[in-house]
Design a protein around this motif. Sequence first.
Motif, PDB file in Angstrom:
ATOM      1  N   ASP A  95      96.787 -20.822  51.074  1.00 51.32           N
ATOM      2  CA  ASP A  95      96.312 -21.802  50.799  1.00 51.32           C
ATOM      3  C   ASP A  95      96.410 -22.814  51.237  1.00 51.32           C
ATOM      4  O   ASP A  95      95.764 -23.936  51.136  1.00 51.32           O
ATOM      5  CB  ASP A  95      96.147 -21.628  48.983  1.00 51.32           C
ATOM      6  CG  ASP A  95      94.932 -20.224  48.499  1.00 51.32           C
ATOM      7  OD1 ASP A  95      94.063 -19.939  49.748  1.00 51.32           O
ATOM      8  OD2 ASP A  95      95.039 -19.493  47.348  1.00 51.32           O
ATOM      9  N   LEU A  96      97.870 -22.888  50.945  1.00 50.74           N
ATOM     10  CA  LEU A  96      98.291 -24.022  51.343  1.00 50.74           C
ATOM     11  C   LEU A  96      97.467 -24.554  52.936  1.00 50.74           C
ATOM     12  O   LEU A  96      97.094 -26.180  52.598  1.00 50.74           O
ATOM     13  CB  LEU A  96      99.765 -23.947  51.410  1.00 50.74           C
ATOM     14  CG  LEU A  96     100.954 -24.891  52.008  1.00 50.74           C
ATOM     15  CD1 LEU A  96     100.612 -26.801  50.825  1.00 50.74           C
ATOM     16  CD2 LEU A  96     102.507 -24.799  52.284  1.00 50.74           C
ATOM     17  N   TRP A  97      97.507 -24.012  53.630  1.00 50.51           N
ATOM     18  CA  TRP A  97      97.078 -24.549  55.375  1.00 50.51           C
ATOM     19  C   TRP A  97      95.972 -24.722  55.326  1.00 50.51           C
ATOM     20  O   TRP A  97      95.324 -25.178  56.079  1.00 50.51           O
ATOM     21  CB  TRP A  97      97.918 -23.654  55.894  1.00 50.51           C
ATOM     22  CG  TRP A  97      99.144 -24.004  56.544  1.00 50.51           C
ATOM     23  CD1 TRP A  97     100.513 -23.866  56.261  1.00 50.51           C
ATOM     24  CD2 TRP A  97      99.132 -25.048  56.942  1.00 50.51           C
ATOM     25  NE1 TRP A  97     101.852 -24.446  55.767  1.00 50.51           N
ATOM     26  CE2 TRP A  97     101.243 -25.099  57.026  1.00 50.51           C
ATOM     27  CE3 TRP A  97      99.710 -26.545  57.729  1.00 50.51           C
ATOM     28  CZ2 TRP A  97     102.043 -26.049  57.389  1.00 50.51           C
ATOM     29  CZ3 TRP A  97     100.460 -27.096  58.143  1.00 50.51           C
ATOM     30  CH2 TRP A  97     101.243 -27.102  58.268  1.00 50.51           C
ATOM     31  N   ASP A  98      94.918 -23.576  54.266  1.00 49.26           N
ATOM     32  CA  ASP A  98      93.915 -23.762  54.428  1.00 49.26           C
ATOM     33  C   ASP A  98      93.171 -24.911  53.674  1.00 49.26           C
ATOM     34  O   ASP A  98      91.659 -25.433  54.539  1.00 49.26           O
ATOM     35  CB  ASP A  98      92.920 -22.197  54.197  1.00 49.26           C
ATOM     36  CG  ASP A  98      91.215 -21.962  54.155  1.00 49.26           C
ATOM     37  OD1 ASP A  98      91.143 -22.209  55.088  1.00 49.26           O
ATOM     38  OD2 ASP A  98      91.078 -21.564  52.765  1.00 49.26           O
ATOM     39  N   THR A  99      93.196 -25.594  52.629  1.00 47.20           N
ATOM     40  CA  THR A  99      93.173 -26.070  51.661  1.00 47.20           C
ATOM     41  C   THR A  99      93.630 -27.585  51.132  1.00 47.20           C
ATOM     42  O   THR A  99      93.143 -28.494  51.579  1.00 47.20           O
ATOM     43  CB  THR A  99      92.249 -25.189  49.984  1.00 47.20           C
ATOM     44  OG1 THR A  99      91.418 -24.355  49.858  1.00 47.20           O
ATOM     45  CG2 THR A  99      92.048 -25.764  49.016  1.00 47.20           C
ATOM     46  N   ILE A 105      96.811 -14.918  56.629  1.00 47.38           N
ATOM     47  CA  ILE A 105      98.319 -14.834  55.202  1.00 47.38           C
ATOM     48  C   ILE A 105      99.377 -16.362  55.430  1.00 47.38           C
ATOM     49  O   ILE A 105      99.841 -16.434  54.642  1.00 47.38           O
ATOM     50  CB  ILE A 105      98.333 -13.693  55.015  1.00 47.38           C
ATOM     51  CG1 ILE A 105      98.490 -13.305  53.801  1.00 47.38           C
ATOM     52  CG2 ILE A 105      99.404 -13.178  56.398  1.00 47.38           C
ATOM     53  CD1 ILE A 105      98.535 -11.632  53.590  1.00 47.38           C
ATOM     54  N   SER A 106      99.621 -16.468  56.789  1.00 46.67           N
ATOM     55  CA  SER A 106     100.790 -16.697  56.968  1.00 46.67           C
ATOM     56  C   SER A 106     100.562 -18.022  56.530  1.00 46.67           C
ATOM     57  O   SER A 106     101.873 -18.465  57.629  1.00 46.67           O
ATOM     58  CB  SER A 106     101.658 -16.100  58.386  1.00 46.67           C
ATOM     59  OG  SER A 106     101.116 -17.419  59.220  1.00 46.67           O
ATOM     60  N   GLY A 107      99.945 -18.293  57.225  1.00 47.88           N
ATOM     61  CA  GLY A 107      99.540 -20.215  57.311  1.00 47.88           C
ATOM     62  C   GLY A 107      99.445 -20.679  58.571  1.00 47.88           C
ATOM     63  O   GLY A 107      98.833 -21.743  58.496  1.00 47.88           O
ATOM     64  N   VAL A 120     101.687 -22.150  45.548  1.00 47.22           N
ATOM     65  CA  VAL A 120     100.405 -21.648  46.021  1.00 47.22           C
ATOM     66  C   VAL A 120     100.967 -20.210  47.432  1.00 47.22           C
ATOM     67  O   VAL A 120     102.456 -20.883  48.173  1.00 47.22           O
ATOM     68  CB  VAL A 120      99.332 -22.285  46.654  1.00 47.22           C
ATOM     69  CG1 VAL A 120      98.812 -23.070  45.935  1.00 47.22           C
ATOM     70  CG2 VAL A 120     100.132 -23.450  47.469  1.00 47.22           C
ATOM     71  N   ASN A 121     100.313 -20.117  48.233  1.00 45.65           N
ATOM     72  CA  ASN A 121     100.676 -18.816  49.286  1.00 45.65           C
ATOM     73  C   ASN A 121      99.858 -20.058  50.013  1.00 45.65           C
ATOM     74  O   ASN A 121      99.531 -20.689  50.133  1.00 45.65           O
ATOM     75  CB  ASN A 121     100.079 -17.447  49.384  1.00 45.65           C
ATOM     76  CG  ASN A 121      98.110 -17.966  48.974  1.00 45.65           C
ATOM     77  OD1 ASN A 121      98.085 -19.251  49.752  1.00 45.65           O
ATOM     78  ND2 ASN A 121      97.301 -17.289  48.189  1.00 45.65           N
ATOM     79  N   ASN A 122     100.798 -19.725  50.850  1.00 42.87           N
ATOM     80  CA  ASN A 122     100.448 -20.628  52.606  1.00 42.87           C
ATOM     81  C   ASN A 122      99.015 -20.192  53.206  1.00 42.87           C
ATOM     82  O   ASN A 122      98.758 -20.982  53.701  1.00 42.87           O
ATOM     83  CB  ASN A 122     101.835 -19.967  54.358  1.00 42.87           C
ATOM     84  CG  ASN A 122     102.943 -19.377  53.391  1.00 42.87           C
ATOM     85  OD1 ASN A 122     103.552 -20.782  52.759  1.00 42.87           O
ATOM     86  ND2 ASN A 122     103.756 -19.063  53.859  1.00 42.87           N
ATOM     87  N   LEU A 166     110.176 -29.273  52.450  1.00 47.81           N
ATOM     88  CA  LEU A 166     108.709 -28.469  52.949  1.00 47.81           C
ATOM     89  C   LEU A 166     108.006 -29.710  52.959  1.00 47.81           C
ATOM     90  O   LEU A 166     107.990 -30.292  54.513  1.00 47.81           O
ATOM     91  CB  LEU A 166     108.367 -27.300  52.246  1.00 47.81           C
ATOM     92  CG  LEU A 166     107.122 -26.432  53.175  1.00 47.81           C
ATOM     93  CD1 LEU A 166     107.475 -26.155  54.417  1.00 47.81           C
ATOM     94  CD2 LEU A 166     106.113 -25.562  52.092  1.00 47.81           C
ATOM     95  N   LEU A 167     107.367 -30.268  51.832  1.00 46.21           N
ATOM     96  CA  LEU A 167     106.287 -31.594  52.328  1.00 46.21           C
ATOM     97  C   LEU A 167     106.803 -32.516  53.363  1.00 46.21           C
ATOM     98  O   LEU A 167     105.972 -32.684  54.041  1.00 46.21           O
ATOM     99  CB  LEU A 167     106.176 -31.274  50.576  1.00 46.21           C
ATOM    100  CG  LEU A 167     104.923 -30.209  49.632  1.00 46.21           C
ATOM    101  CD1 LEU A 167     104.716 -30.800  48.446  1.00 46.21           C
ATOM    102  CD2 LEU A 167     103.718 -29.947  50.897  1.00 46.21           C
ATOM    103  N   MET A 168     107.574 -32.959  52.557  1.00 50.35           N
ATOM    104  CA  MET A 168     107.802 -34.145  53.208  1.00 50.35           C
ATOM    105  C   MET A 168     109.445 -33.981  54.712  1.00 50.35           C
ATOM    106  O   MET A 168     108.804 -35.000  55.437  1.00 50.35           O
ATOM    107  CB  MET A 168     109.068 -34.410  51.772  1.00 50.35           C
ATOM    108  CG  MET A 168     108.287 -35.171  50.504  1.00 50.35           C
ATOM    109  SD  MET A 168     106.885 -36.380  51.171  1.00 50.35           S
ATOM    110  CE  MET A 168     108.614 -38.168  51.253  1.00 50.35           C
TER     111      MET A 168
END
Length: 863
Positions: free
Chosen positions: A211-215, A827-829, A207-209, A249-251
């Motif tokens: 969507d990752l940080w918004d959703t 757009i960058s998150g 996913v783009n940044n 990134l996630l962990m």
Amino acid sequence: MKKELNLICSLLLFSVTVAGQATCKFLNPELPIVERVNDLVGRLTLEEKISQMLNNAPAIDRLGIPAYNWWNECLHGVARSPYPVTSFPQAIAMAATWDTESVHQMAVYASDEGRAIYHDATRKGTPGIFRGLTYWSPNINIFRDPRWGRGQETYGEDPFLTASIGVSFVKGLQGDDPVYLKSSACAKHYAVHSGPEWNRHTYDAKVNNHDLWDTYLPAFKELVVEGKVTGVMCAYNSFFGQPCCGNDLLMMDILRNHWKFGGYVTSDCGAVEDFYNTHKTHQDAAAASADAVLHGTDCECGNGAYRALADAVLRGLITEKQIDESLKKLFEIRFRLGMFDPDDRVPYSNIPLSVLECDAHKAHALKMARQSIVLLKNQDQLLPLNKNKIKKIAVVGPNADDKSVLLANYYGYPSHITTALEGIQKKVGNQVEVVYEKGVNLTDDFVFTSAYEDALFCYDGQQGFKADYYQNTQWQGNPGLSRLEKTVDYQWGDGQDVGDGIITRQMSAVWSTVFTPKQTGEVCFELKADDKAELYIDGVKQNKVGNINSYYLLDAEKGKSYPIEIRYVQHADNAEIKFDMGILRKADYKQTAAAVKDADVIIFVGGLSAKVEGEEMGVEIEGFKRGDRTSISIPSVQQNLLRELYATGKPVVFVMMTGSALGLEWESAHLPAILNAWYGGQAGGQAIADVLFGDYNPSGRLPLTFYKSVNDLPDFEDYSMENRTYRYFTGTPVYPFGYGLSYTTFQYSSLKLQPSPDKRSVKVTVKITNTGKMEGEEVAQLYVSNPRDFVTPIRALKGFKRINLKPGESQTVEFVLTSKELSVVDISGKSVPMKGKVQISLGGGQPSTQMIKSKSCVQGDIL
């Protein structure tokens, strides 16, 4: 073991006092937990350390450390327990209440029951899986696509609603004691995980940044930072080429470094094995296990991949000190739960078993079931029904008299479940005639009618079945228990004692009898089971008919003897099996409609169930694939029957049970009334009846968008949020997110927007008035819209409150929008302040021209 531990603790504390030496600091409750944990871990060998990182951690007798199984579930009440427990509505139904206080109270009650079970099992020496205090709930994945079968476990499609409800759940479950956790909650599945079920072990989400940080991340962030959740479960899938349980990134970057999460992380069950079996990112168990631990996966749920950590240390893939860091997080949780302290120090240790299904818990299950029901359509105010003006009601449909549908998935067993049919019958009593026709099955056009008679089944001259139970899954060796049983009809929790020490885990059983029919003709045997079940007649394995139901046909001859054998295997979780006999016929839609056309009103209870939507299932039939769906329409057999019922000209009320959004284009256009009752838990049927007859004014609101069909949806495997959920969907749904009708009306007025002096927050107030004739609850919803030169949601929920108003009563509701709510993700998150015109909408749902005209919504702008 707890008594022994308390004795060891007392003796060691005595030695500390007398000798002045803290020989076993970890048992001294006066010391800080960090010091105790360091002392305990320092006493363990490498092999012992590794063993404690498995979900089924064994006892270490030399130190008095009891065995502990980390795996337990509490999605909507304690699950899979051999004890009777309260079953609350499924998670998606709890989301439909839009009531954080109700969810918090539900979690308090569930943790009461969990604590009582844990201490009782510990004192009896029967601890184990599904008896612990670490609950792998809640599921806060975003329900981005209605085809996902596990979406029923979530709080819907919106990050704000999901986070708000999730935080309330966590705080209720974990308690508020400054020292001890009541229980430990676990936010799952981290992250970017919401189907499909059929490829979850191989799928690589991208996913783009934005969507990752918004959703996908906001709810996890809120539960970690605000909710102080003590556990996180990492998901099966990969994220940009790295398995989630070993993801940089996630962990590491986000969870541990950015959010400063200090609790424990468990893998989803088998996820570490997926590293080398399905994702093919690691060569073997040692490499996979080392990488998972180095990324902060502290506990492995699965078949023991972490046992290879010893080899990983020898190969230089990880050090023992690095293993210690994970192990310390696990023991810190156990210390905070009071597992190494005397009971008199732990405030939750004396919760009695009498709390299980106590009156307060059952009342709250009913309250939440009522609150969750969403009235989708009510043409000409058909509802509520008036018992004084109705002489006959027809109840039709596959879910009308089905108890299992109300329990959904991840459930425990209550003592009693009220079906919709039972609820309606009890509501009207002898005042109104109620007739019942099942009509069709859930997904096929068979109709089974039971005609079971005990006298037709005998073993060795006695009525009933010879039952042989084995503590293995292959019917091997001599049975551990043999006895005569009257019928085969059981619901056991995991690990429940069947008798003579046989427990329902890794168990098999054989029931033998002889069937002697009293007449010639076709007989149908129905065999329902949660796991593997086979039917043999005269030594021949039978083939079933039907797609999700197990029917077996026999051309029986009067007086002839037919040896019958039922072979059952149960591996884990709930154990269920029921054998029945009767008549199977093909559904006749016109005949069913003709049989009920003289009723004053027809109530059709259908939809879906956890038999067809859920976690990685084996179901592959029209419209369904491995637990997910390929269509969002209700099954065609139900549509066929609904059309015939509609053709009678009598009013048809569609009571829909589902864990997900359904495409209701025809139903909404033709049927006069539609109720979405979800999977309502043990009191679901009573709640349905209360709403149908006006003893409760419906107040649930949709936590999902109800699209017209799959043609409205992007590809299921596309994780982009473009044209998904109400926040980005540009089409017209059948029913929008936040929607729900009432038997009364509400008016919004006097909207005021008051920025703070520093312009960092805005106080929003509105007056809400009940302008109807019936008391009711309204869910005030605040949405914010701020279009920018980069992608932003069309609108986003930023506040909600549920209030109760009597006819004519008004109340002023207040919200405060802080800088967090008045920000958007670029757009960058990154979260950046809103600029320009910010539109505020406050009403009983999303804003629309019709709502504004009816004064059920008001709007204003902030500059």
